[in-house]
Design an enzyme around this catalytic site. Structure first.
Site, PDB file in Angstrom:
ATOM      1  N   GLU A 149       0.850  -1.192   0.000  1.00  0.00           N
ATOM      2  CA  GLU A 149       0.000   0.000   0.000  1.00  0.00           C
ATOM      3  C   GLU A 149       0.883   1.239   0.000  1.00  0.00           C
ATOM      4  O   GLU A 149       1.733   1.394   0.886  1.00  0.00           O
ATOM      5  CB  GLU A 149      -0.927   0.043   1.215  1.00  0.00           C
ATOM      6  CG  GLU A 149      -1.841   1.266   1.181  1.00  0.00           C
ATOM      7  CD  GLU A 149      -2.540   1.585   2.491  1.00  0.00           C
ATOM      8  OE1 GLU A 149      -3.338   2.554   2.503  1.00  0.00           O
ATOM      9  OE2 GLU A 149      -2.281   0.905   3.506  1.00  0.00           O
ATOM     10  N   ASP A 179       5.306   4.746   3.535  1.00  0.00           N
ATOM     11  CA  ASP A 179       5.067   6.164   3.819  1.00  0.00           C
ATOM     12  C   ASP A 179       6.376   6.758   4.304  1.00  0.00           C
ATOM     13  O   ASP A 179       7.252   6.039   4.794  1.00  0.00           O
ATOM     14  CB  ASP A 179       3.968   6.344   4.874  1.00  0.00           C
ATOM     15  CG  ASP A 179       3.244   7.681   4.737  1.00  0.00           C
ATOM     16  OD1 ASP A 179       3.866   8.725   5.036  1.00  0.00           O
ATOM     17  OD2 ASP A 179       2.066   7.701   4.336  1.00  0.00           O
ATOM     18  N   ASP A 217      -2.256  12.359  -2.533  1.00  0.00           N
ATOM     19  CA  ASP A 217      -2.388  13.789  -2.832  1.00  0.00           C
ATOM     20  C   ASP A 217      -2.736  13.933  -4.309  1.00  0.00           C
ATOM     21  O   ASP A 217      -2.044  13.384  -5.167  1.00  0.00           O
ATOM     22  CB  ASP A 217      -1.072  14.491  -2.519  1.00  0.00           C
ATOM     23  CG  ASP A 217      -1.191  16.008  -2.534  1.00  0.00           C
ATOM     24  OD1 ASP A 217      -1.902  16.551  -3.412  1.00  0.00           O
ATOM     25  OD2 ASP A 217      -0.563  16.655  -1.686  1.00  0.00           O
ATOM     26  N   ASP A 248     -11.073  10.177  -3.336  1.00  0.00           N
ATOM     27  CA  ASP A 248     -12.307  10.968  -3.264  1.00  0.00           C
ATOM     28  C   ASP A 248     -12.288  12.082  -4.300  1.00  0.00           C
ATOM     29  O   ASP A 248     -13.293  12.751  -4.508  1.00  0.00           O
ATOM     30  CB  ASP A 248     -12.454  11.597  -1.875  1.00  0.00           C
ATOM     31  CG  ASP A 248     -11.385  12.663  -1.638  1.00  0.00           C
ATOM     32  OD1 ASP A 248     -10.181  12.319  -1.741  1.00  0.00           O
ATOM     33  OD2 ASP A 248     -11.736  13.826  -1.385  1.00  0.00           O
TER      34      ASP A 248
END
Length: 220
Positions: free
Chosen positions: A47, A72, A121, A157
């Site tokens: 991920e 990350d 982002d 989204d």
């Protein structure tokens, strides 16, 4: 730096499920995740931009016969997922602390079975296209790391980023689009994700934002 962050960073340095600069394994892990980190030959699922690791850990709970790696750069965020996995005894979850543009330094050819790109982002300005995690630059980087037939999942989204990504993958001859939806939680695919939501996905959903989802694979 706050004391809380200092404590978290110190714990990351000793937690075996965190791979970061300063640990010997950080330099040697490429091509050796199964043997060096997980001590099994189960499929590896990655991920990107995993944040606090809710999704990575959630998948680890649901699929004990697969290995999950959250990537990350934020050590304080990774600490949360790492600590949760440790507390629950989830041994098929790990976290890699690095910039995503350096991903090819940590995964060998065909080492990844599935890739998740979750709520990155959107970088909406035209001049920032190359920074989007679904841009040609990144797709070309992912391709050799993903095994033949391996799946890429993308959730967002952001309508602009979704439309951009869908148009791009449809235009490529080396990509097969498997499925997509502009309203994930009203689609038949929602049950496949077992209700696992990241912090940001829950935030967006609670505000009434429709979650978009795209599933594809590299075919050549």
């Amino acid at each position: 730096m706050s004391r809380k962050k200092m404590v978290r960073f110190a714990e990351n340095e000793v937690n075996p499920n965190v791979i970061q600069a300063g640990k010997p394994i950080f330099e040697t892990i490429k091509g050796h995740w199964n043997d060096s980190q997980f001590q099994n030959q189960n499929p590896i699922v990655v991920e990107l931009a995993c944040g606090r690791g809710e999704f990575t850990v959630g998948l680890g709970r649901e699929y004990p016969n697969q290995n999950f790696i959250g990537v990350d750069i934020k050590g304080s965020r990774i600490w949360k997922g790492s600590s949760t996995a440790t507390a629950e005894g989830i041994t098929n979850v790990a976290f890699l602390r690095t910039q995503i543009q350096n991903l090819s330094e940590f995964f060998g050819e065909g080492e990844i079975s599935e890739l998740w790109i979750t709520f990155p982002d959107p970088f909406p300005r035209e001049g920032d296209e190359k920074r989007r995690l679904t841009s040609p630059r990144f797709l070309d980087m992912y391709k050799p790391m993903i095994k033949s037939g391996g799946i890429v999942h993308f959730k967002t989204d952001n309508t602009g980023l979704f439309d951009y990504s869908l148009e791009l993958v449809k235009s490529r001859e080396d990509i097969e689009v498997i499925a997509f939806t502009a309203d994930f939680y009203q689609s038949e695919m929602k049950d496949d994700h077992h209700g696992i939501k990241t912090k940001y996905e829950k935030l967006f959903s609670d505000k009434g934002e429709k979650i978009k989802y795209l599933k594809f694979r590299f075919i050549a």
